[in-house]
Write an enzyme that holds these catalytic residues in place. Structure first.
Site, PDB file in Angstrom:
ATOM      1  N   GLN A  36       0.936  -1.327  -0.203  1.00 49.49           N
ATOM      2  CA  GLN A  36       0.011  -0.172  -0.063  1.00 49.49           C
ATOM      3  C   GLN A  36       0.815   1.227  -0.018  1.00 49.49           C
ATOM      4  O   GLN A  36       0.589   2.275   0.808  1.00 49.49           O
ATOM      5  CB  GLN A  36      -0.884   0.025   1.175  1.00 49.49           C
ATOM      6  CG  GLN A  36      -2.117  -0.836   1.190  1.00 49.49           C
ATOM      7  CD  GLN A  36      -3.159  -0.446  -0.027  1.00 49.49           C
ATOM      8  OE1 GLN A  36      -3.013   0.774  -0.618  1.00 49.49           O
ATOM      9  NE2 GLN A  36      -3.979  -1.405  -0.719  1.00 49.49           N
ATOM     10  N   SER A  37       1.898   1.190  -0.666  1.00 45.31           N
ATOM     11  CA  SER A  37       2.833   2.224  -0.664  1.00 45.31           C
ATOM     12  C   SER A  37       2.325   3.665  -1.378  1.00 45.31           C
ATOM     13  O   SER A  37       1.981   3.479  -2.557  1.00 45.31           O
ATOM     14  CB  SER A  37       4.091   1.928  -1.486  1.00 45.31           C
ATOM     15  OG  SER A  37       4.943   3.182  -1.756  1.00 45.31           O
TER      16      SER A  37
END
Length: 308
Positions: A36-37
């Site tokens: 989920q960068s």
């Protein structure tokens, strides 16, 4: 205004990094981050803005890396703009390292006749740090006019904190009493000080990070692992101010900052804080299961009875 799909602190770093990529004739961006960068999402969108292809190496659990990661949160935007996603396990990431993983993809691309440009985790290298040196120049006058005494930010890869701290020093704000605090959401304060020292050295700055900023531990249960009390802080801030914090970075930093203020009110008495929101709203969509009972508990949903 950068637009929701490109929002966050990574945009300032990418402004400098993409300029170098284009100057070198790159046709593809390669970077690395968590599943989920925010940085990876911003890089994927920025690549499309500049007409470049994008490959993302995303760290996931063993089970998650073996299947389609879905479209939750940042993944939706990344895949919608056509980024190539390469999943690895946390164990592989820890064993091999982010730069080696990025180089592996770059090597494959060069074999296909592409010209890749590698961006490190979070865009946090000496060049990316210029994004937040520039940010301090932009906000310097307001910091003085508003009587700001503290600049506070979440710290995940170190580049934003490094740029802010060095900018505050070089602008003279530090000499006027402005202090910088970074709340680390993954690694230890010692790790961040060492990493920031490396960035400062690469910039040619003759300063030690411990002389420029304080790094506090705000990782809680672990990187991207959000506790109920941290989400409760996110909800409270949203209801009180309309400002929505993300669960991985700013949410944890604000939670820890408020905890410090409650534990040591005299230490913060009379201080005026500028909190640098680093974005990441899309990450909240990965926490809907945890947020649902909290929002439902507010009792603000009802069925309106309409007269016949």
């Amino acid at each position: 205004l950068t637009g929701m799909q490109l929002s966050g602190n990574k945009v300032r770093k990418l402004e400098f990094l993409l300029a170098e990529a284009l100057g070198r004739g790159a046709d593809t961006l390669v970077t690395v981050g968590g599943v989920q960068s925010n940085h990876c999402r911003a890089t994927a969108v920025a690549a499309r803005y500049c007409g470049l292809d994008c490959h993302l190496v995303l760290r996931n659990s063993r089970r998650g890396a073996a299947r389609d990661p879905g479209l939750a949160g940042n993944l939706l935007v990344e895949r919608l703009v056509g980024a190539h996603v390469h999943q690895v396990t946390r164990e592989e990431y820890g064993r091999v390292g982010s730069e080696t993983l990025g180089e592996l993809v770059c090597e494959q691309l060069r074999g296909e006749g592409k010209a890749p440009y590698f961006i490190p985790v979070g865009g946090s290298n000496a060049l990316g740090t210029w994004g937040y040196l520039e940010a301090v120049r932009e906000m310097e006058a307001d910091v003085r006019a508003l009587g700001i005494t503290d600049v506070v930010v979440a710290c995940g890869s170190g580049g934003t904190a490094a740029g802010l701290a060095l900018g505050v020093e070089l602008s003279g704000l530090a000499a006027e009493g402005v202090r910088v605090s970074a709340f680390g959401v993954c690694d230890s304060p010692a790790y961040f000080h060492e990493y920031i020292d490396g960035l400062l050295g690469a910039l040619g700055a003759e300063h030690a990070s411990r002389d420029l900023l304080r790094v506090a531990d705000a990782k809680g249960a672990g990187y991207a692992v959000t506790r109920e009390e941290e989400l409760a802080t996110t909800q409270a801030v949203a209801m009180e101010t309309g400002v929505v914090l993300d669960p991985v970075y700013s949410g944890k930093a604000v939670h820890s900052l408020l905890g410090e203020m409650r534990a040591d009110p005299r230490g913060w008495e009379g201080r005026r804080v500028l909190f640098v929101h680093t974005g990441g709203l899309l990450g909240l969509y990965d926490k809907v299961d945890e947020l649902q009972p909290m929002v439902a508990g507010l009792g603000r949903l009802s069925r309106l009875e309409v007269p016949p």
